[in-house]
Every structure is written in C-alpha cells, then in structure tokens.
Design a protein around this motif. Structure first.
Motif, PDB file in Angstrom:
ATOM      1  N   ALA A 272      15.413  10.308 -88.367  1.00  0.00           N
ATOM      2  CA  ALA A 272      14.912   9.578 -87.204  1.00  0.00           C
ATOM      3  C   ALA A 272      14.768  10.474 -85.986  1.00  0.00           C
ATOM      4  CB  ALA A 272      15.835   8.406 -86.874  1.00  0.00           C
ATOM      5  N   SER A 273      15.177  11.746 -86.090  1.00  0.00           N
ATOM      6  CA  SER A 273      14.959  12.692 -84.996  1.00  0.00           C
ATOM      7  C   SER A 273      13.475  13.007 -84.917  1.00  0.00           C
ATOM      8  CB  SER A 273      15.754  13.969 -85.247  1.00  0.00           C
ATOM      9  OG  SER A 273      15.252  14.638 -86.402  1.00  0.00           O
ATOM     10  N   GLU A 274      13.069  13.744 -83.916  1.00  0.00           N
ATOM     11  CA  GLU A 274      11.658  14.133 -83.791  1.00  0.00           C
ATOM     12  C   GLU A 274      11.208  14.886 -85.035  1.00  0.00           C
ATOM     13  OE1 GLU A 274       7.824  14.931 -82.758  1.00  0.00           O
ATOM     14  OE2 GLU A 274       9.192  13.484 -81.852  1.00  0.00           O
ATOM     15  N   ALA A 275      12.018  15.856 -85.476  1.00  0.00           N
ATOM     16  CA  ALA A 275      11.664  16.622 -86.674  1.00  0.00           C
ATOM     17  C   ALA A 275      11.643  15.728 -87.905  1.00  0.00           C
ATOM     18  CB  ALA A 275      12.641  17.771 -86.864  1.00  0.00           C
ATOM     19  N   GLY A 276      12.605  14.791 -87.981  1.00  0.00           N
ATOM     20  CA  GLY A 276      12.655  13.884 -89.116  1.00  0.00           C
ATOM     21  C   GLY A 276      11.456  12.962 -89.176  1.00  0.00           C
ATOM     22  N   ARG A 277      11.047  12.438 -88.028  1.00  0.00           N
ATOM     23  CA  ARG A 277       9.883  11.543 -87.999  1.00  0.00           C
ATOM     24  C   ARG A 277       8.612  12.281 -88.420  1.00  0.00           C
ATOM     25  NH1 ARG A 277      10.703   7.115 -83.166  1.00  0.00           N
ATOM     26  NH2 ARG A 277      12.970   7.030 -83.287  1.00  0.00           N
ATOM     27  N   GLN A 278       8.500  13.537 -87.990  1.00  0.00           N
ATOM     28  CA  GLN A 278       7.276  14.269 -88.301  1.00  0.00           C
ATOM     29  C   GLN A 278       7.180  14.610 -89.787  1.00  0.00           C
ATOM     30  OE1 GLN A 278       4.819  14.442 -86.272  1.00  0.00           O
ATOM     31  NE2 GLN A 278       3.514  15.474 -87.775  1.00  0.00           N
ATOM     32  N   ILE A 279       8.296  15.037 -90.388  1.00  0.00           N
ATOM     33  CA  ILE A 279       8.235  15.349 -91.818  1.00  0.00           C
ATOM     34  C   ILE A 279       8.019  14.075 -92.630  1.00  0.00           C
ATOM     35  CG2 ILE A 279      10.717  15.193 -92.342  1.00  0.00           C
ATOM     36  CD1 ILE A 279      10.361  17.663 -94.103  1.00  0.00           C
ATOM     37  N   ALA A 280       8.557  12.951 -92.155  1.00  0.00           N
ATOM     38  CA  ALA A 280       8.314  11.679 -92.832  1.00  0.00           C
ATOM     39  C   ALA A 280       6.832  11.320 -92.785  1.00  0.00           C
ATOM     40  CB  ALA A 280       9.150  10.577 -92.189  1.00  0.00           C
ATOM     41  N   ALA A 281       6.224  11.483 -91.621  1.00  0.00           N
ATOM     42  CA  ALA A 281       4.808  11.148 -91.469  1.00  0.00           C
ATOM     43  C   ALA A 281       3.928  12.018 -92.361  1.00  0.00           C
ATOM     44  CB  ALA A 281       4.390  11.309 -90.008  1.00  0.00           C
TER      45      ALA A 281
END
Length: 439
Positions: free
Chosen positions: A222-231
C-alpha cells in the motif's frame, strides 16, 4: 459508482487475531495441521469461495521469547508445499500462496508456481510480497535487510522474469509423437535470456506452460512503491482499507494507475475483513469482546513494536503514542497504525491491544448485517469482494458457510455453483494470450 447485479469475490485466510487460538472450541494447532487445512479448503469450496489465501513469512518475528510463546503463528506450513497437497483434495477453489521476491530466485519460484497450476488444473495464484520482516535477512546470509526502495526495484524485475519464464513454451509445444520420435516443436520453445540489474536468467523453464498461462498475481503493498508495482503487474489487490470512503478513493486510484500503466483489464480490489457472526448483534459483539480478552498485553506491545518498526517498550504504556521515526519495515503498515492511534486518541496499550486483535475492517453481527455491509461496499465501488478472516477455526468458517453464505446467495451476490474451470475463470479474469510477456 453503482455496480448493482455484480457478484462478490470471496477469498479466505486463517485468522490472525492473537486470541483466536484460545477461543472456546478453536483448534490451537489449526494452521500447522494438514488435515485441518484440508478441511478448511473443502469447507470454503462448499461455500463457493473463489480462493484460499495463505500468508507467509520466512522468519519468526523479532520479539522476546516470553511473548513469542504466546503467539499461534510461530509455525505454519510452507504455502507452496501445502497448496499442491490441497489441490489433490479440492476441485474448484483457487490456491494463492505468498512468496517473497526478496528472498527467492525467480527461476525456482516460477517453476514451483507453474507446477502448482498444472497439478491443480489451473487454480494457482501468487501473492507477490517484498519481505518486511528484518529477521528474514539473517536466515539468508545477509547482515542487513534490503532497503525498502531496493526491495521493490528487485520485485519489479523479478515479476518480469517470472512472466518470461512462464512463456517458455507455447500451449501446443509438446507434440510427443512416438511414431516420429519428436517430443516437442523447437519453434514453440522460447529462451528468455534475461540480463538485468538483479537477475541473469537464461531459461527456458523446465515445466510446461501454466494452464492459465500466468498464475493469478496478487499484490498487497500500500506504499507508493507497492501501489505502483501492483498497478503494473497484479490482477488482484489485497488491501487493508478500514472505511468505505477511503476504500472508494483507493479503488479509483488503483484503476487509474493500472490504465496509466497500459493495463487493459480492471484490477480486482479485495480488502481484508475480520468477520464475527452471531445470531444477534449482541451475541456477535460479546464474541468479539471475549476474543480480545484472550490477548496477552506483553505480546500485544511486542507486536506493536514490530508494526511500527520501533521499540516502544521504554514508553509509558498508558500514555499517548509519541512521534515514531521512519524505519525499514513496512511503510504502509506503520502509517496505518499511527493513523489509528491519532484518529481515536488511543494510549499505547490500547493501540497494542487493537493491533494484536485486529485493526482493520470488521463486520460484526448477524448474517443479514454482514451481507448488508458487503453489498454496500460492492455496489458503491469500494471493493470487488473480501479476503475474510474468521473469529476462530474451525468454528468461524463453519458458521460463515452455514449462515452468511446462504444470505449472500439469496441476494444474488454469491454463486450457487462454480461456473469456470480455472481460478481466472471464476474471478472473471482473461487468460493472457501467447506472447503476453514479450509485449
């Protein structure tokens, strides 16, 4: 955004409530027993759940032994050893295993997940995580845990390699023609030959192409990095939204990020929810209260220190949470805990009790009340479904399937029987076509 008529996606995972193993009627060794986990998977399948979700970590948590001895999750079965065995005793339910990109190698993990997909007939899922437990480093010969940003850069390349390996073979590559002596068509084999900052992997994978072409990829950052890799990589997002408004914002943001990353298929957003059922609201609330009373305070404080990435043992437990410095632990988890403390003006000990019990979304009440909340979240664009944790096992799962599932089915929110052949089919996800990893 109204989504009337859509169906809920239901996943389930073992309970993480610290008092669950002590609840009357609970089996204290549930998660370490193949027989109980097999029962769990079959019970979920009877309830037409989409998938069984198995979390995992590669180290015991960093806590004093006097608190460790009170925790029920110190030992669990390795997901990618357990899931193939569960595939043999189930027919329809998706099987999602957590595996870290920080302390695995992509060839080995791609091989294990492809094998699971073949063994299960197309029911494999991968929960992609970057390890947040610093103790894991010591189990893999490292003196320090990898820095947060570096973990996600490694994870992104890891996923690229996994996709390339899963496409080592075309679906019809293996002709196995005994008359001609030709076992496979060389033109339908693809050598990856990947060379990047973190990995050099030649390939091809020595497992056939997965039944689903690509096991369903789940991501929980849910961090910025986490959201981007999820997307960029995931198809299902496992999240910890606690209220409808923030969940709607997260849902819209993640769909926008996916479109910006060139993804054509909408992501499935699945918040975690702790469900406590009762014949009446009062009965359910009493069950919740009883669970919380079974949590040890020393263990709670240790758990809070882990969640914050900072030792809070020298602070007054009855005082407010002070400003907590940044750490190399999970950033989104840390921020969620701090936000909870500030929003509800909780003392350290009150916060610790909440964290060790469960600090996320809760649905406590009758079958009708739980179904009402699930329906609201689905229809207002806050979620596509839920990853359910039960009050205790086995009883909590039995109650949900017997009481809540029929209510959801009566409303048309849950299937009456499985329609598809694969996990992707049942989730409403497309199967990637040939060459998907090569653009």
């Amino acid at each position: 955004m109204s989504r009337m008529g859509e169906r809920l996606i239901l996943l389930a995972m073992p309970s993480i409530h610290a008092g669950a193993w002590r609840y009357p009627g609970a089996d204290p060794g549930f998660q370490a027993s193949f027989e109980q986990m097999a029962w769990f998977a079959r019970t979920l399948e009877q309830g037409c759940f989409d998938g069984l979700f198995l979390p995992d970590t590669l180290a015991a948590r960093a806590a004093p032994i006097e608190t460790l001895v009170r925790g029920h999750s110190i030992v669990t079965l390795d997901p990618l050893t357990l899931l193939p065995a569960l595939a043999a005793v189930t027919q329809h339910i998706g099987l999602i295993g957590t595996a870290s990109t920080t302390y695995n190698e992509p060839y080995m993990l791609a091989r294990r997940l492809a094998s699971l997909d073949v063994i299960s007939g197309g029911r494999a899922g991968w929960n992609l995580v970057t390890s947040s437990n610093p103790n894991e480093a010591a189990n893999f010969g490292a003196e320090q845990h990898m820095e947060h940003g570096a973990r996600y850069r490694r994870a992104r390349e890891f996923c690229t390699v996994m996709d390339g390996l899963w496409e080592s073979w075309d679906q019809d590559a293996f002709c196995r023609d005994a008359d001609s002596g030709l076992y496979f068509d060389a033109e339908k084999m693809h050598v990856l030959d990947h060379h990047g900052p973190h990995f050099s992997v030649r390939g091809p994978l020595n497992v056939e192409r997965p039944v689903q072409s690509r096991p369903v990829v789940v991501q929980a950052g849910a961090s910025e990095a986490g959201r981007q890799i999820a997307a960029e990589t995931a198809e299902v997002i496992f999240t910890y939204q606690t209220d409808k408004e923030s969940a709607q914002q997260f849902y819209a943001e993640m769909q926008c990020r996916a479109r910006a990353a060139g993804r054509q298929q909408a992501l499935k957003i699945i918040p975690a929810v702790f469900v406590v059922w009762g014949e009446t609201l009062a009965q359910a609330q009493e069950k919740r209260r009883r669970l919380d009373l079974l949590v040890d305070d020393a263990s709670s404080l240790a758990t809070l220190s882990i969640a914050l990435g900072h030792d809070i043992s020298h602070y007054d437990p009855h005082g407010p949470l002070p400003d907590i410095p940044e750490s190399n632990a999970s950033k989104s988890g840390r921020e969620r805990v701090i936000r909870l403390a500030r929003s509800e003006d909780l003392s350290i000990i009150a916060l610790a009790r909440r964290i060790c019990g469960y600090q996320g979304l809760e649905m406590v009440g009758t079958a009708e009340m739980i179904a009402d909340q699930m329906q609201l979240w689905l229809e207002c664009g806050a979620a596509d479904g839920f990853n359910i944790m039960f009050s205790h096992l086995p009883g909590g799962a039995t109650e949900f399937v017997a009481q809540v599932v029929p209510e959801l089915q009566q409303r048309g929110l849950l299937r009456l029987q499985y329609e598809g052949n694969t996990f992707r089919d049942n989730l409403g996800l497309r199967t990637p076509g040939p060459g998907y990893s090569r653009g």
